[in-house]
Structure formats: C-alpha cells, structure tokens
Design a protein around this motif. Sequence first.
Motif, PDB file in Angstrom:
ATOM      1  N   PHE A  26       2.273   3.928  -8.937  1.00  0.00           N
ATOM      2  CA  PHE A  26       2.069   4.699  -7.715  1.00  0.00           C
ATOM      3  C   PHE A  26       2.017   6.196  -8.025  1.00  0.00           C
ATOM      4  O   PHE A  26       2.879   6.725  -8.713  1.00  0.00           O
ATOM      5  CB  PHE A  26       3.204   4.435  -6.712  1.00  0.00           C
ATOM      6  CG  PHE A  26       3.280   3.008  -6.254  1.00  0.00           C
ATOM      7  CD1 PHE A  26       2.418   2.534  -5.288  1.00  0.00           C
ATOM      8  CD2 PHE A  26       4.212   2.148  -6.804  1.00  0.00           C
ATOM      9  CE1 PHE A  26       2.478   1.219  -4.868  1.00  0.00           C
ATOM     10  CE2 PHE A  26       4.287   0.835  -6.393  1.00  0.00           C
ATOM     11  CZ  PHE A  26       3.418   0.361  -5.420  1.00  0.00           C
ATOM     12  N   LEU A  72      14.449  -4.281   4.897  1.00  0.00           N
ATOM     13  CA  LEU A  72      13.525  -3.440   4.128  1.00  0.00           C
ATOM     14  C   LEU A  72      13.833  -1.960   4.331  1.00  0.00           C
ATOM     15  O   LEU A  72      13.760  -1.170   3.383  1.00  0.00           O
ATOM     16  CB  LEU A  72      12.077  -3.730   4.534  1.00  0.00           C
ATOM     17  CG  LEU A  72      11.554  -5.132   4.258  1.00  0.00           C
ATOM     18  CD1 LEU A  72      10.165  -5.293   4.854  1.00  0.00           C
ATOM     19  CD2 LEU A  72      11.552  -5.424   2.783  1.00  0.00           C
ATOM     20  N   GLY A  76      15.028   0.715   1.533  1.00  0.00           N
ATOM     21  CA  GLY A  76      14.371   2.010   1.393  1.00  0.00           C
ATOM     22  C   GLY A  76      15.353   3.158   1.517  1.00  0.00           C
ATOM     23  O   GLY A  76      15.262   4.149   0.791  1.00  0.00           O
ATOM     24  N   GLY A  96       7.687   5.651   3.762  1.00  0.00           N
ATOM     25  CA  GLY A  96       6.902   4.414   3.732  1.00  0.00           C
ATOM     26  C   GLY A  96       6.677   3.930   2.309  1.00  0.00           C
ATOM     27  O   GLY A  96       6.820   2.751   2.009  1.00  0.00           O
ATOM     28  N   LEU A  97       6.338   4.867   1.429  1.00  0.00           N
ATOM     29  CA  LEU A  97       6.174   4.526   0.020  1.00  0.00           C
ATOM     30  C   LEU A  97       7.513   4.109  -0.591  1.00  0.00           C
ATOM     31  O   LEU A  97       7.558   3.232  -1.452  1.00  0.00           O
ATOM     32  CB  LEU A  97       5.569   5.698  -0.749  1.00  0.00           C
ATOM     33  CG  LEU A  97       5.277   5.467  -2.227  1.00  0.00           C
ATOM     34  CD1 LEU A  97       4.311   4.300  -2.427  1.00  0.00           C
ATOM     35  CD2 LEU A  97       4.728   6.724  -2.865  1.00  0.00           C
ATOM     36  N   VAL A 100       7.954   0.492   0.183  1.00  0.00           N
ATOM     37  CA  VAL A 100       7.071  -0.315  -0.678  1.00  0.00           C
ATOM     38  C   VAL A 100       7.624  -0.378  -2.096  1.00  0.00           C
ATOM     39  O   VAL A 100       7.686  -1.451  -2.715  1.00  0.00           O
ATOM     40  CB  VAL A 100       5.634   0.253  -0.668  1.00  0.00           C
ATOM     41  CG1 VAL A 100       4.772  -0.423  -1.707  1.00  0.00           C
ATOM     42  CG2 VAL A 100       5.015   0.116   0.711  1.00  0.00           C
ATOM     43  N   VAL A 101       8.057   0.768  -2.623  1.00  0.00           N
ATOM     44  CA  VAL A 101       8.607   0.820  -3.981  1.00  0.00           C
ATOM     45  C   VAL A 101       9.886  -0.004  -4.076  1.00  0.00           C
ATOM     46  O   VAL A 101      10.101  -0.711  -5.062  1.00  0.00           O
ATOM     47  CB  VAL A 101       8.852   2.290  -4.404  1.00  0.00           C
ATOM     48  CG1 VAL A 101       9.692   2.384  -5.651  1.00  0.00           C
ATOM     49  CG2 VAL A 101       7.524   2.984  -4.616  1.00  0.00           C
ATOM     50  N   VAL A 103      10.589  -2.663  -2.404  1.00  0.00           N
ATOM     51  CA  VAL A 103      10.185  -4.083  -2.434  1.00  0.00           C
ATOM     52  C   VAL A 103       9.699  -4.460  -3.825  1.00  0.00           C
ATOM     53  O   VAL A 103      10.086  -5.506  -4.374  1.00  0.00           O
ATOM     54  CB  VAL A 103       9.100  -4.362  -1.366  1.00  0.00           C
ATOM     55  CG1 VAL A 103       8.483  -5.738  -1.561  1.00  0.00           C
ATOM     56  CG2 VAL A 103       9.686  -4.231   0.026  1.00  0.00           C
ATOM     57  N   ILE A 104       8.870  -3.604  -4.433  1.00  0.00           N
ATOM     58  CA  ILE A 104       8.353  -3.879  -5.784  1.00  0.00           C
ATOM     59  C   ILE A 104       9.507  -3.930  -6.787  1.00  0.00           C
ATOM     60  O   ILE A 104       9.570  -4.828  -7.644  1.00  0.00           O
ATOM     61  CB  ILE A 104       7.322  -2.805  -6.202  1.00  0.00           C
ATOM     62  CG1 ILE A 104       6.137  -2.785  -5.248  1.00  0.00           C
ATOM     63  CG2 ILE A 104       6.865  -3.012  -7.640  1.00  0.00           C
ATOM     64  CD1 ILE A 104       5.317  -4.048  -5.215  1.00  0.00           C
TER      65      ILE A 104
END
Length: 119
Positions: A26, A72, A76, A96-97, A100-101, A103-104
């Motif tokens: 990312f 989630l 975060g 938001g990122l 996502v990060v 979760v990854i």
Amino acid sequence: MKKGVTQLVFDFILGAAVIMIVDHLFDGVYVKDFQVAFLVAIILAILNTFIKPILTFLAFPFTIMTFGLFQLVINGFVLSLAQNILSPDFHIHSFGLTIVVSVIISILYSLLGIGRIDE
C-alpha cells in the motif's frame, strides 16, 4: 504450553516481515525500516494483549448490533494507537486504510500462526 523466548522473538520477526509486506503493498503506509516494523509488531502484541480486550468488552453492544463488523473498527483503532506511539517512523494515510491494513495484517498473522498461544 507457553512459548519460549526464541519462539516469541521469531514471531516478532515474522510480524515485522508482515508489516514490511503491508508497507510495500500500500502506498499510504510508511514504515521507516525493519527495526521500526519490529517495534510495531511488539507494540501490536502489547496493545492486543492489554487494550483490545477492554475495547472489545466496552464495545460489545455495538459489535452485536453490527453483527461483528464493529470489531474491524476496534482493530483499526488498535493499529492507529500503534501508529500514534511510533508516529514519525510509522504512518498510515487514513483511518479507512488503517482498517484495511489491520484486516490484511490479521489474515497474514493467522496464516503464519503468529500470536497463537497453544503450540
């Protein structure tokens, strides 16, 4: 059976590798170097051990109302706490990122078996 010191250090090294992989995946994620990624892995382990259970308990009604999706946001938030601790050397562009990060990172940690106690 509890992990030994060697296994714990190995897990932190794998965790740092995961953080570096996410940095390369990312554009909005900045990690200065592998030492900072190692510190991120240690701080995430500490926050997930002590802070995340408290947040999960306090947010339980929201988690139930959202069918678990609020977890989630908690993940975060924990990652953004780690970002605030290591502020100039570890940065994620937006919340938001950050979700996502997180979760990854969770998926990669699960695939690698990082953070499991029963080994």
